[in-house]
Design a protein around this motif. Structure first.
Motif, PDB file in Angstrom:
ATOM      1  N   GLY A  21       0.817  -1.214   0.000  1.00  0.00           N
ATOM      2  CA  GLY A  21       0.000   0.000   0.000  1.00  0.00           C
ATOM      3  C   GLY A  21       0.846   1.258   0.000  1.00  0.00           C
ATOM      4  N   LEU A  22       1.927   1.257   0.776  1.00  0.00           N
ATOM      5  CA  LEU A  22       2.802   2.426   0.833  1.00  0.00           C
ATOM      6  C   LEU A  22       3.479   2.684  -0.513  1.00  0.00           C
ATOM      7  N   ARG A  23       3.907   1.622  -1.177  1.00  0.00           N
ATOM      8  CA  ARG A  23       4.523   1.798  -2.493  1.00  0.00           C
ATOM      9  C   ARG A  23       3.538   2.411  -3.483  1.00  0.00           C
ATOM     10  N   ALA A  24       2.303   1.892  -3.486  1.00  0.00           N
ATOM     11  CA  ALA A  24       1.288   2.428  -4.406  1.00  0.00           C
ATOM     12  C   ALA A  24       0.951   3.872  -4.060  1.00  0.00           C
ATOM     13  N   LEU A  25       0.878   4.168  -2.764  1.00  0.00           N
ATOM     14  CA  LEU A  25       0.538   5.523  -2.336  1.00  0.00           C
ATOM     15  C   LEU A  25       1.666   6.498  -2.662  1.00  0.00           C
ATOM     16  N   ARG A  26       2.900   6.109  -2.448  1.00  0.00           N
ATOM     17  CA  ARG A  26       4.030   6.978  -2.776  1.00  0.00           C
ATOM     18  C   ARG A  26       4.066   7.286  -4.269  1.00  0.00           C
ATOM     19  N   LYS A  27       3.753   6.291  -5.085  1.00  0.00           N
ATOM     20  CA  LYS A  27       3.687   6.504  -6.533  1.00  0.00           C
ATOM     21  C   LYS A  27       2.566   7.481  -6.871  1.00  0.00           C
ATOM     22  N   ARG A  28       1.411   7.317  -6.239  1.00  0.00           N
ATOM     23  CA  ARG A  28       0.269   8.209  -6.486  1.00  0.00           C
ATOM     24  C   ARG A  28       0.620   9.641  -6.099  1.00  0.00           C
ATOM     25  N   GLY A 248     -14.142  17.336  -7.101  1.00  0.00           N
ATOM     26  CA  GLY A 248     -14.833  16.534  -6.099  1.00  0.00           C
ATOM     27  C   GLY A 248     -13.852  15.976  -5.095  1.00  0.00           C
ATOM     28  N   SER A 249     -14.141  16.160  -3.811  1.00  0.00           N
ATOM     29  CA  SER A 249     -13.198  15.715  -2.786  1.00  0.00           C
ATOM     30  C   SER A 249     -13.823  14.750  -1.785  1.00  0.00           C
ATOM     31  N   ASN A 250     -15.028  14.240  -2.092  1.00  0.00           N
ATOM     32  CA  ASN A 250     -15.532  13.125  -1.293  1.00  0.00           C
ATOM     33  C   ASN A 250     -15.078  11.828  -1.959  1.00  0.00           C
ATOM     34  N   ALA A 251     -15.340  10.699  -1.300  1.00  0.00           N
ATOM     35  CA  ALA A 251     -14.766   9.432  -1.762  1.00  0.00           C
ATOM     36  C   ALA A 251     -15.170   9.080  -3.187  1.00  0.00           C
ATOM     37  N   ASP A 252     -16.394   9.390  -3.589  1.00  0.00           N
ATOM     38  CA  ASP A 252     -16.816   9.052  -4.952  1.00  0.00           C
ATOM     39  C   ASP A 252     -16.755  10.239  -5.906  1.00  0.00           C
ATOM     40  N   ARG A 253     -16.113  11.326  -5.475  1.00  0.00           N
ATOM     41  CA  ARG A 253     -15.783  12.493  -6.322  1.00  0.00           C
ATOM     42  C   ARG A 253     -17.021  13.198  -6.866  1.00  0.00           C
ATOM     43  N   PRO A 285      -8.054   4.426  -3.919  1.00  0.00           N
ATOM     44  CA  PRO A 285      -7.704   3.384  -4.889  1.00  0.00           C
ATOM     45  C   PRO A 285      -6.281   2.874  -4.741  1.00  0.00           C
ATOM     46  N   ALA A 286      -5.387   3.722  -4.209  1.00  0.00           N
ATOM     47  CA  ALA A 286      -3.991   3.314  -4.077  1.00  0.00           C
ATOM     48  C   ALA A 286      -3.787   2.307  -2.954  1.00  0.00           C
ATOM     49  N   VAL A 287      -4.500   2.481  -1.849  1.00  0.00           N
ATOM     50  CA  VAL A 287      -4.208   1.651  -0.677  1.00  0.00           C
ATOM     51  C   VAL A 287      -5.294   0.626  -0.361  1.00  0.00           C
ATOM     52  N   MET A 288      -6.538   0.930  -0.712  1.00  0.00           N
ATOM     53  CA  MET A 288      -7.638   0.016  -0.430  1.00  0.00           C
ATOM     54  C   MET A 288      -8.613   0.015  -1.593  1.00  0.00           C
ATOM     55  N   GLY A 289      -8.078  -0.262  -2.779  1.00  0.00           N
ATOM     56  CA  GLY A 289      -8.909  -0.348  -3.969  1.00  0.00           C
ATOM     57  C   GLY A 289      -9.710  -1.637  -3.990  1.00  0.00           C
ATOM     58  N   GLU A 290     -10.547  -1.752  -4.997  1.00  0.00           N
ATOM     59  CA  GLU A 290     -11.399  -2.939  -5.140  1.00  0.00           C
ATOM     60  C   GLU A 290     -10.555  -4.210  -5.219  1.00  0.00           C
ATOM     61  N   ASP A 360     -13.717   9.390   4.202  1.00  0.00           N
ATOM     62  CA  ASP A 360     -14.674   9.564   3.106  1.00  0.00           C
ATOM     63  C   ASP A 360     -14.436  10.885   2.386  1.00  0.00           C
ATOM     64  N   HIS A 361     -13.424  11.643   2.820  1.00  0.00           N
ATOM     65  CA  HIS A 361     -12.975  12.848   2.126  1.00  0.00           C
ATOM     66  C   HIS A 361     -11.570  12.592   1.596  1.00  0.00           C
ATOM     67  N   LEU A 362     -11.184  13.353   0.589  1.00  0.00           N
ATOM     68  CA  LEU A 362      -9.846  13.275   0.025  1.00  0.00           C
ATOM     69  C   LEU A 362      -9.097  14.570   0.336  1.00  0.00           C
ATOM     70  N   PRO A 363      -7.788  14.493   0.531  1.00  0.00           N
ATOM     71  CA  PRO A 363      -7.016  15.716   0.815  1.00  0.00           C
ATOM     72  C   PRO A 363      -7.028  16.663  -0.378  1.00  0.00           C
ATOM     73  N   LEU A 364      -7.184  17.936  -0.075  1.00  0.00           N
ATOM     74  CA  LEU A 364      -7.141  19.005  -1.078  1.00  0.00           C
ATOM     75  C   LEU A 364      -5.867  19.808  -0.836  1.00  0.00           C
ATOM     76  N   TRP A 365      -5.155  20.200  -1.909  1.00  0.00           N
ATOM     77  CA  TRP A 365      -3.866  20.853  -1.723  1.00  0.00           C
ATOM     78  C   TRP A 365      -3.652  21.978  -2.724  1.00  0.00           C
ATOM     79  N   VAL A 366      -2.783  22.913  -2.335  1.00  0.00           N
ATOM     80  CA  VAL A 366      -2.270  23.948  -3.241  1.00  0.00           C
ATOM     81  C   VAL A 366      -0.780  24.085  -2.993  1.00  0.00           C
ATOM     82  N   GLU A 367      -0.069  24.553  -4.025  1.00  0.00           N
ATOM     83  CA  GLU A 367       1.338  24.876  -3.892  1.00  0.00           C
ATOM     84  C   GLU A 367       1.489  26.385  -4.026  1.00  0.00           C
ATOM     85  N   LEU A 368       2.085  27.013  -3.009  1.00  0.00           N
ATOM     86  CA  LEU A 368       2.249  28.457  -2.976  1.00  0.00           C
ATOM     87  C   LEU A 368       3.727  28.827  -3.032  1.00  0.00           C
TER      88      LEU A 368
END
Length: 396
Positions: A21-28, A248-253, A285-290, A360-368
């Motif tokens: 899971g960590l490998r897939a997440l780091r790639k994502r 969309g930032s909930n689990a199903d976007r 999907p990266a760590v707990m996909g179907e 059930d939410h996804l992280p939202l980010w900006v680069e400043l």
């Protein structure tokens, strides 16, 4: 750097699942987000981390690898606003230990009032990059600005929380909210309360920003369906610029609850010119996909059995008191059927269980951008001087 070393003490199955899971997440993360820098940029974000972590709803608690996955996500940020931290700070301290000595946190007290759900708001930040400037507080609205609802005048359900930070040349008052939800449908008193709460909070921050020498950034779970509806417009009405969450930032976007907005002071809130300077990190999907349901089926079954044991205990208590146990009987039948249904278990894993492990939410980010040295040098060069006794001109 995440403290991965405790994994060597886990069972081979747990260690394999976690590392995969960590490998897939780091790639994502590498593909979706910019890497952090030491001086030039700030990766700032917001994440509703879902009921972290008192298991009041019975769909948890979080298993060991979930904590590693959460830590990996947090480590992609220089500073992250977090909503839905629960009363017990033990899980948060465990997360910070995994993140290592460079990370720290600041959180509010528990929101006990109506609609507060016994939650905390807070910030997780990398001390090597971001400095806490010693100013922190929960917002209290003036009496004249209280929110009208049901004949009452109310404070926000969860008091917005702000802290002053500095990263490089950039000084900012970072405020996070978790706005009252109520009912989703427009036209209801609960929806009107939600819009009024956003309006009141945004107006209060806008008034404060006029008197302060730093930029104001306002983020969090606004429970906004989408920008452009009355709840989203409440930010725009009060002069906020937003890194538009159109993905969309909930689990199903499908929802746009989470937002990052700001009131810039002299143009100091600047998104980088990169072609990927904002976004949503799709973690699940990266760590707990179907495809990973077989790995977690035993853990899912254990959760359902825990719910079943609780329902059976409830039925026995009702029977001992001579009370009707029909509702408990129905729940027991439903849970027993779920344990016997592989497709039903998989559906529960995808729609519910994994969202209480990650969110059930996804992280939202900006680069400043946070390096203003070039502009400062230009101002110095063009600055008028004064004459000293030795007739040498020095800058003012």
């Amino acid at each position: 750097m995440i403290n991965y070393w405790p994994l060597k003490y886990e069972t081979p199955d747990v260690r394999r699942r976690t590392v995969d899971g960590l490998r897939a997440l780091r790639k994502r993360i590498r593909e979706a987000m910019p890497g952090t820098t030491l001086h030039d940029t700030l990766v700032l974000g917001t994440w509703n981390i879902r009921n972290f972590d008192d298991n009041r709803f019975g769909h948890g608690p979080r298993i060991k690898e979930s904590m590693y996955f959460l830590a990996e996500v947090v480590s992609a940020f220089d500073v992250l606003a977090v909503q839905e931290i629960c009363r017990d700070l033990g899980p948060l301290k465990q997360l910070i230990r995994l993140l290592g000595p460079n990370y720290d946190y600041i959180v509010t007290d528990v929101a006990e009032q109506d609609g507060g759900n016994r939650e905390r708001l807070g910030f997780l930040y990398n001390k090597a990059k971001v400095r806490f400037k010693g100013v922190a507080g929960e917002m209290v609205l003036p009496v004249k600005d209280l929110i009208g609802h049901g004949g009452k005048r109310l404070q926000p359900a969860r008091s917005p929380f702000g802290c002053e930070f500095q990263a490089g040349w950039f000084r900012f008052l970072f405020t996070t909210v978790h706005i009252y939800f109520g009912k989703e449908s427009r036209g209801t008193p609960e929806y009107a309360r939600r819009v009024a709460e956003i309006d009141a909070v945004a107006a209060n921050i806008a008034q404060r920003a006029e008197k302060e020498p730093c930029s104001y950034i306002l983020v969090g779970d606004f429970n906004i369906d989408k920008m452009g509806d009355p709840s989203g417009n409440a930010l725009i009405r009060n002069g906020f610029q937003a890194a538009q969450n159109n993905m969309g930032s909930n689990a199903d976007r499908t929802k746009f609850y989470d937002q990052i907005s700001w009131l810039p002071r002299k143009g100091t809130v600047r998104q980088t010119r990169s072609d990927r300077n904002q976004g949503v990190l799709d973690v699940l999907p990266a760590v707990m996909g179907e495809d990973r349901f077989p790995d977690y089926r035993k853990a899912v079954e254990a959760t359902v059995r825990g719910q079943l044991d609780k329902a059976r205990t409830e039925r026995a208590e009702l029977a001992a008191k001579g009370k009707d146990s029909a509702a408990a009987d129905k729940r027991i039948d439903k849970l027993e059927a779920l344990l016997a249904d592989a497709d039903g278990l998989k559906d529960y894993y995808l729609k519910i269980w994994r969202t209480f492990q990650i969110s059930d939410h996804l992280p939202l980010w900006v680069e400043l951008s946070i390096d203003f040295s070039a502009e400062y040098l230009t101002r110095l060069r063009n600055m008028p001087g004064i004459q000293t006794r030795d007739n040498v001109e020095i800058p003012l």
